[in-house]
Scaffold this motif. Structure first.
Motif, PDB file in Angstrom:
ATOM      1  N   GLU A 214       0.818  -1.219   0.000  1.00  0.00           N
ATOM      2  CA  GLU A 214       0.000   0.000   0.000  1.00  0.00           C
ATOM      3  C   GLU A 214       0.847   1.263   0.000  1.00  0.00           C
ATOM      4  O   GLU A 214       0.333   2.347  -0.224  1.00  0.00           O
ATOM      5  CB  GLU A 214      -0.863   0.039   1.283  1.00  0.00           C
ATOM      6  CG  GLU A 214      -1.640  -1.213   1.568  1.00  0.00           C
ATOM      7  CD  GLU A 214      -2.804  -1.350   0.605  1.00  0.00           C
ATOM      8  OE1 GLU A 214      -3.681  -0.483   0.670  1.00  0.00           O
ATOM      9  OE2 GLU A 214      -2.798  -2.302  -0.207  1.00  0.00           O
ATOM     10  N   PHE A 215       2.140   1.098   0.292  1.00  0.00           N
ATOM     11  CA  PHE A 215       2.959   2.281   0.563  1.00  0.00           C
ATOM     12  C   PHE A 215       3.232   3.074  -0.711  1.00  0.00           C
ATOM     13  O   PHE A 215       3.565   2.522  -1.747  1.00  0.00           O
ATOM     14  CB  PHE A 215       4.281   1.860   1.212  1.00  0.00           C
ATOM     15  CG  PHE A 215       5.222   3.000   1.432  1.00  0.00           C
ATOM     16  CD1 PHE A 215       4.957   3.956   2.394  1.00  0.00           C
ATOM     17  CD2 PHE A 215       6.369   3.135   0.654  1.00  0.00           C
ATOM     18  CE1 PHE A 215       5.820   5.022   2.590  1.00  0.00           C
ATOM     19  CE2 PHE A 215       7.229   4.197   0.846  1.00  0.00           C
ATOM     20  CZ  PHE A 215       6.956   5.137   1.814  1.00  0.00           C
ATOM     21  N   GLU A 216       3.086   4.376  -0.591  1.00  0.00           N
ATOM     22  CA  GLU A 216       3.448   5.252  -1.710  1.00  0.00           C
ATOM     23  C   GLU A 216       4.593   6.128  -1.265  1.00  0.00           C
ATOM     24  O   GLU A 216       4.533   6.754  -0.212  1.00  0.00           O
ATOM     25  CB  GLU A 216       2.265   6.149  -2.070  1.00  0.00           C
ATOM     26  CG  GLU A 216       1.214   5.468  -2.902  1.00  0.00           C
ATOM     27  CD  GLU A 216       0.056   6.411  -3.114  1.00  0.00           C
ATOM     28  OE1 GLU A 216       0.293   7.540  -3.595  1.00  0.00           O
ATOM     29  OE2 GLU A 216      -1.075   6.031  -2.759  1.00  0.00           O
ATOM     30  N   SER A 217       5.629   6.183  -2.092  1.00  0.00           N
ATOM     31  CA  SER A 217       6.771   6.988  -1.665  1.00  0.00           C
ATOM     32  C   SER A 217       6.577   8.436  -2.091  1.00  0.00           C
ATOM     33  O   SER A 217       6.137   8.716  -3.204  1.00  0.00           O
ATOM     34  CB  SER A 217       8.062   6.428  -2.257  1.00  0.00           C
ATOM     35  OG  SER A 217       8.152   6.741  -3.605  1.00  0.00           O
ATOM     36  N   HIS A 218       6.859   9.323  -1.209  1.00  0.00           N
ATOM     37  CA  HIS A 218       6.807  10.755  -1.486  1.00  0.00           C
ATOM     38  C   HIS A 218       7.620  11.437  -0.411  1.00  0.00           C
ATOM     39  O   HIS A 218       7.953  10.833   0.611  1.00  0.00           O
ATOM     40  CB  HIS A 218       5.366  11.263  -1.462  1.00  0.00           C
ATOM     41  CG  HIS A 218       4.562  10.674  -0.342  1.00  0.00           C
ATOM     42  ND1 HIS A 218       4.734  11.033   0.967  1.00  0.00           N
ATOM     43  CD2 HIS A 218       3.621   9.694  -0.340  1.00  0.00           C
ATOM     44  CE1 HIS A 218       3.927  10.323   1.734  1.00  0.00           C
ATOM     45  NE2 HIS A 218       3.246   9.492   0.974  1.00  0.00           N
ATOM     46  N   TRP A 219       7.961  12.686  -0.648  1.00  0.00           N
ATOM     47  CA  TRP A 219       8.674  13.452   0.364  1.00  0.00           C
ATOM     48  C   TRP A 219       8.069  14.817   0.447  1.00  0.00           C
ATOM     49  O   TRP A 219       7.797  15.389  -0.599  1.00  0.00           O
ATOM     50  CB  TRP A 219      10.175  13.529   0.035  1.00  0.00           C
ATOM     51  CG  TRP A 219      10.930  14.097   1.201  1.00  0.00           C
ATOM     52  CD1 TRP A 219      11.216  15.420   1.405  1.00  0.00           C
ATOM     53  CD2 TRP A 219      11.457  13.380   2.311  1.00  0.00           C
ATOM     54  NE1 TRP A 219      11.883  15.567   2.594  1.00  0.00           N
ATOM     55  CE2 TRP A 219      12.038  14.332   3.178  1.00  0.00           C
ATOM     56  CE3 TRP A 219      11.469  12.039   2.680  1.00  0.00           C
ATOM     57  CZ2 TRP A 219      12.645  13.977   4.370  1.00  0.00           C
ATOM     58  CZ3 TRP A 219      12.074  11.693   3.858  1.00  0.00           C
ATOM     59  CH2 TRP A 219      12.658  12.650   4.694  1.00  0.00           C
TER      60      TRP A 219
ATOM     61  N   VAL B 253       4.765  11.909   4.786  1.00  0.00           N
ATOM     62  CA  VAL B 253       3.743  12.172   5.797  1.00  0.00           C
ATOM     63  C   VAL B 253       2.992  10.910   6.178  1.00  0.00           C
ATOM     64  O   VAL B 253       2.241  10.901   7.146  1.00  0.00           O
ATOM     65  CB  VAL B 253       2.746  13.261   5.338  1.00  0.00           C
ATOM     66  CG1 VAL B 253       3.421  14.618   5.322  1.00  0.00           C
ATOM     67  CG2 VAL B 253       2.194  12.921   3.968  1.00  0.00           C
ATOM     68  N   LYS B 254       3.181   9.825   5.430  1.00  0.00           N
ATOM     69  CA  LYS B 254       2.601   8.547   5.861  1.00  0.00           C
ATOM     70  C   LYS B 254       3.660   7.462   5.699  1.00  0.00           C
ATOM     71  O   LYS B 254       4.086   7.167   4.592  1.00  0.00           O
ATOM     72  CB  LYS B 254       1.363   8.227   5.031  1.00  0.00           C
ATOM     73  CG  LYS B 254       0.645   7.014   5.570  1.00  0.00           C
ATOM     74  CD  LYS B 254      -0.734   6.807   4.953  1.00  0.00           C
ATOM     75  CE  LYS B 254      -1.386   5.622   5.613  1.00  0.00           C
ATOM     76  NZ  LYS B 254      -2.145   4.820   4.653  1.00  0.00           N
TER      77      LYS B 254
ATOM     78  N   GLU C  78       0.952   8.673  10.579  1.00  0.00           N
ATOM     79  CA  GLU C  78       0.689   9.849   9.753  1.00  0.00           C
ATOM     80  C   GLU C  78       1.124  11.113  10.459  1.00  0.00           C
ATOM     81  O   GLU C  78       1.113  11.202  11.681  1.00  0.00           O
ATOM     82  CB  GLU C  78      -0.798   9.920   9.410  1.00  0.00           C
ATOM     83  CG  GLU C  78      -1.180   8.822   8.441  1.00  0.00           C
ATOM     84  CD  GLU C  78      -2.563   9.021   7.847  1.00  0.00           C
ATOM     85  OE1 GLU C  78      -2.838  10.125   7.369  1.00  0.00           O
ATOM     86  OE2 GLU C  78      -3.333   8.051   7.876  1.00  0.00           O
ATOM     87  N   THR C  79       1.513  12.088   9.663  1.00  0.00           N
ATOM     88  CA  THR C  79       1.976  13.354  10.220  1.00  0.00           C
ATOM     89  C   THR C  79       1.749  14.427   9.169  1.00  0.00           C
ATOM     90  O   THR C  79       1.219  14.150   8.096  1.00  0.00           O
ATOM     91  CB  THR C  79       3.456  13.240  10.617  1.00  0.00           C
ATOM     92  OG1 THR C  79       3.863  14.475  11.169  1.00  0.00           O
ATOM     93  CG2 THR C  79       4.341  12.911   9.441  1.00  0.00           C
TER      94      THR C  79
ATOM     95  N   SER D  57       7.698  10.503  14.378  1.00  0.00           N
ATOM     96  CA  SER D  57       6.757  10.405  13.263  1.00  0.00           C
ATOM     97  C   SER D  57       7.411   9.899  11.981  1.00  0.00           C
ATOM     98  O   SER D  57       7.188  10.451  10.917  1.00  0.00           O
ATOM     99  CB  SER D  57       6.129  11.757  12.965  1.00  0.00           C
ATOM    100  OG  SER D  57       5.571  12.311  14.103  1.00  0.00           O
ATOM    101  N   GLY D  58       8.230   8.878  12.077  1.00  0.00           N
ATOM    102  CA  GLY D  58       8.868   8.382  10.862  1.00  0.00           C
ATOM    103  C   GLY D  58      10.039   9.245  10.440  1.00  0.00           C
ATOM    104  O   GLY D  58      10.376  10.241  11.098  1.00  0.00           O
TER     105      GLY D  58
END
Lengths: 289, 529
Positions: free
Chosen positions: A130-135, A138-139, A145-146, A219-220
């Motif tokens: 399910e993971f989507e990479s982005h910067w 925030v998840k 989540e943040t 938060s990750g």
């Protein structure tokens, strides 16, 4: 290069280094006890040992600096000695740069490589489909989540404040070169105030992040790099502001430093400019990009 | 004010004789005192770490688990590594630097003498913390000296925080020591002592100190991230939070590879002093030695991932780091060539320092060659984490770094103590060390190639015979080092009086002053022509 034949001052025996070693020992033992205790909810002596260690280090710094200041005021130092101090400070700042590099390296590695690898190919397929990479992240893959901190508002004001403080610090240095003591005091005073303002706004920003944005240290990787980088920077600003304040007191009330002899002042100014440069990098790489 | 004037007064009084008692050592600002303390501390740590190695070898004497439980075995491999790297090798070189560099460049002392004392006295405390954590509930660090995440984060013992903070203060000590060396060399050279006239030991240490200042803070960053990952919920090294355990290895080895050269570059300096002295010739290719050292240091920042070939890097990364690593063989080859060329047609004699130096050149080169084998990425997939790696880095560290420290100690002992050491016993020390060090480490190559993994307390029975030989080599090598202790004590207590320059072919300012060197050396810098 030492061209002169004048005598280099080799201090007599000094109690301060061993006091400092004991202080560091207490800090290490105290922190090493306290940290696991906090996380496991136990109470122990760690906090007391740590506090004692910090007290010993402060005692050492006061005593050691006092001693050095007296030596300098008694003209025991030569130009060569002054160079030793300056070089020592420059290399110390270089070591600080490398410390921040470790955390910037972690930031770049995470955002360029680690996070994108998690979101592609078989890594994604097998671990967190399910993971989507982005910067900013925030998840996180495990679903924490943040929110990302924008660069407008407080961070931008803080940037302007720190840049302004570097400029005022530079004017204070110019004041010393021209032997204009009023100029030094005024500009140094402004620099200290700007440093305090920065710290105040930084605390505001942290409160905002924790209370309203759910942006926390845990938060990750985004929160990790955000708080570690800005946190260590904030620590350096605190120390720098303290140093500047002490320089201010020494100039305004004790009449220390002259055009020729002002190593402590110079070192503090360098340190302050270094802290500013780190912030500019932070502002660009942590907040804007 | 009066306190200061008194100090100044004291200062004059202290010029001739050192103060007496324990306070002399606690409060000293004298580079020779501090150098001596560093060297003694290093030797104590060498024996401590050696004792841990003996436990490891005793457990591995036979297959099966007989002496220690696996968790304690892991603690032994971990603390053995940490003690040897940060407690034995690095302080020994800092000790040599403290003792010798001011004498070599004609300086009255180190540039920042009080900070010098501080950098030393942090170390005993740091190791007190580290070693006593072995006796805490849950045990000491057991994740290997490289403390890879998640072994140190998710699975680390409770004492991990102690480990982290002890590494922090070791780092502070190293950085201050290194700053002192850099500043001393850059600012304290006697008139006429230009950079290119400095003894190579000063050059190699200048570059080493640069490496230390550059990478020790990165180590501090790495341990800090381990601390927050373990205790404060960050996920730098945890993929679930967007981090990456492999990132730990990148950060660690960005420190770790330059660290390897930190432990060998000063050796090159020592060897470059000894070989010319006993060949009675000038060092061949001084300038090329300087440039080679600088190139090795520069390249050391670009090779770290060769420790991580099997972590699944992109192929481009594998190739880049493979070629960069192989490139290091070029400046290193220049050095070995220069040492051999210095001996070529020299009027050589073989006193103990020279024996250790020649032993260094041969055995270090073997370690260099196995390093080249490991540098080949596809081959490294076979060798990775086997005893072949253990053999490789012990060749460069024991028969490399440690041998050069021994060589340096024998070479300068007459200058330090004013007495000649016992040459016969010195030769015994050399030959026993050399025979046993090879008995200890050479068969490990075969164990590794045959697939025996490192850091495991048990092994398949086909490795039994070779392991027994290795263990015997280890015990004998360890015992031999007690002979060194005896030789040093004997030399301090007495022996034939040493002249200012006990070695016919030796060069350098340190030989222009009496033996033992006076408490304060060059109060007014000598003129170097």
């Amino acid at each position: 290069m030492a061209e002169q034949h004048e005598k280099y001052y080799v201090p007599a025996q000094s109690p301060w280094p061993i006091v400092g070693s004991i202080g560091l020992f207490l800090i290490a033992v105290g922190a090493g006890t306290l940290v696991p205790d906090i996380t496991s909810g136990k109470s122990g002596y760690g906090g007391w040992i740590l506090t004692a260690g910090i007290a010993v280090i402060i005692f050492m710094m006061v005593g050691w600096f006092r001693h050095v200041i007296h030596e300098s005021m008694n003209n025991l130092y030569s130009a060569q000695m002054d160079r030793s101090f300056r070089m020592g400070m420059m290399w110390f700042i270089f070591s600080e740069v490398m410390f921040f590099m470790a955390f910037f390296g972690a930031l770049f590695y995470a955002r360029v490589l680690a996070v994108s690898w998690l979101g592609e190919g078989s890594t994604q397929e097998f671990l967190w489909p399910e993971f989507e990479s982005h910067w900013p992240l925030v998840k996180t893959p495990d679903g924490t989540e943040t929110t990302a901190m924008g660069w407008q508002g407080l961070p931008l004001y803080n940037t302007l404040i720190l840049i302004a403080s570097s400029v005022t610090c530079w004017f204070a240095e110019k004041g010393l070169e021209n032997n204009n003591r009023k100029q030094i005091s005024i500009f140094l005073g402004i620099t200290v105030l700007l440093g305090v303002c920065f710290l105040f706004l930084q605390v505001e920003e942290y409160l905002h992040a924790y209370q309203e944005m759910n942006l926390r240290l845990d938060s990750g990787i985004y929160g990790n790099t955000f708080f570690m980088l800005t946190g260590f920077h904030g620590m350096h600003v605190t120390i720098g502001t303290l140093m500047l304040f002490i320089m201010f007191v020494r100039i305004a009330f004790f009449g220390h430093f002259s055009k020729e002899k002002h190593f402590a002042f110079q070192a503090t100014a360098w340190y302050w400019h270094f802290v500013d440069v780190v912030w500019v990098c932070l502002f660009i790489f942590v907040y804007i990009l | 004010m009066s306190a200061v004037l008194d100090d100044h007064h004291d200062h004059h009084d202290h010029h001739h004789a050192p103060p007496k008692g324990i306070m002399r050592w606690l409060l000293t600002t004298n580079h020779k005192d501090i150098g001596a303390m560093y060297l003694w501390f290093s030797f104590i740590m060498f024996l401590t770490g050696g004792f841990m190695a003996m436990i490891i070898r005793a457990e591995l004497f036979q297959p099966g688990l007989q002496i220690v439980d696996p968790n304690f075995f892991n603690q032994m491999t971990t603390v053995h590594g940490l003690v040897m790297v940060f407690g034995a090798v690095m302080p020994a070189f800092t000790g040599l630097a403290n003792y010798m560099i001011p004498m070599m460049i004609g300086a009255p002392d180190m540039a920042l003498p009080r900070m010098n004392n501080w950098s030393f006295w942090i170390l005993p405390f740091a190791f007190l913390i580290l070693i006593s954590s072995l006796f805490t509930e849950g045990g000491g660090p057991n994740f290997g000296w490289t403390f890879y995440a998640p072994l140190s984060t998710t699975f680390g013992p409770d004492s991990t925080a102690m480990f982290v903070f002890s590494v922090h203060i070791m780092g502070i000590s190293s950085i201050m020591g290194a700053i002192n060396v850099v500043v001393t060399i850059m600012n304290m050279r006697a008139p006429g002592m230009s950079y290119m006239k400095m003894p190579l030991f000063c050059w190699t240490w200048l570059i080493t100190a640069f490496l230390l200042i550059a990478v020790m803070p990165v180590l501090a960053g790495a341990v800090t991230m381990v601390l927050t990952d373990k205790y404060f919920g960050t996920s730098f090294f945890d993929a679930a939070g967007g981090g990456d355990p492999v990132m730990f290895q990148h950060i660690f080895w960005f420190f770790g590879h330059p660290e390897v050269y930190i432990m060998i570059l000063p050796s090159f300096g020592v060897i470059s002093a000894i070989i010319p002295a006993f060949s009675r010739k000038k060092l061949f290719g001084y300038a090329s030695m300087v440039y080679a050292t600088a190139s090795i240091a520069g390249l050391s920042f670009l090779v770290w991932s060769h420790h991580m070939f099997t972590t699944g890097m992109p192929v481009f990364g594998e190739l880049f780091f493979m070629y960069m690593t192989m490139m290091i063989a070029v400046p290193t080859g220049v050095k070995v060539f220069n040492w051999v060329a210095t001996m070529w047609r020299g009027a050589m004699t073989f006193e103990t320092p020279m024996l250790f130096a020649i032993g260094f050149v041969i055995l270090f080169t073997i370690g260099g060659f196995s390093g080249l084998m490991l540098a080949i990425a596809p081959a490294d997939f076979q060798y990775h984490d086997t005893y072949f790696v253990v053999a490789h880095f012990h060749y460069v560290l024991v028969s490399g770094a440690i041998f050069s420290i021994m060589a340096g100690a024998y070479y300068w002992l007459p200058k330090w103590t004013g007495h000649m050491y016992d040459e016969t016993l010195g030769k015994w020390h050399f030959w026993l060390s050399t025979i046993f060090v090879n008995l200890l480490f050479f068969p490990m190559h075969f164990l590794g190639l045959a697939g025996m993994p490192r850091r495991i307390p048990d092994y398949a029975t086909q490795f039994a015979d070779v392991n027994m030989i290795v263990s015997i080599g280890g015990f004998c090598f360890g015992l031999t080092q007690l002979l060194f202790l005896y030789i040093v004590i004997k030399c301090i207590k007495g022996g034939e009086k040493a002249p200012a320059k006990p070695w016919e072919g030796a060069e350098g300012l340190e030989w222009s002053i009496p033996s033992p060197a006076p408490y304060h050396t060059f109060e007014v810098p000598p003129k170097v022509s």
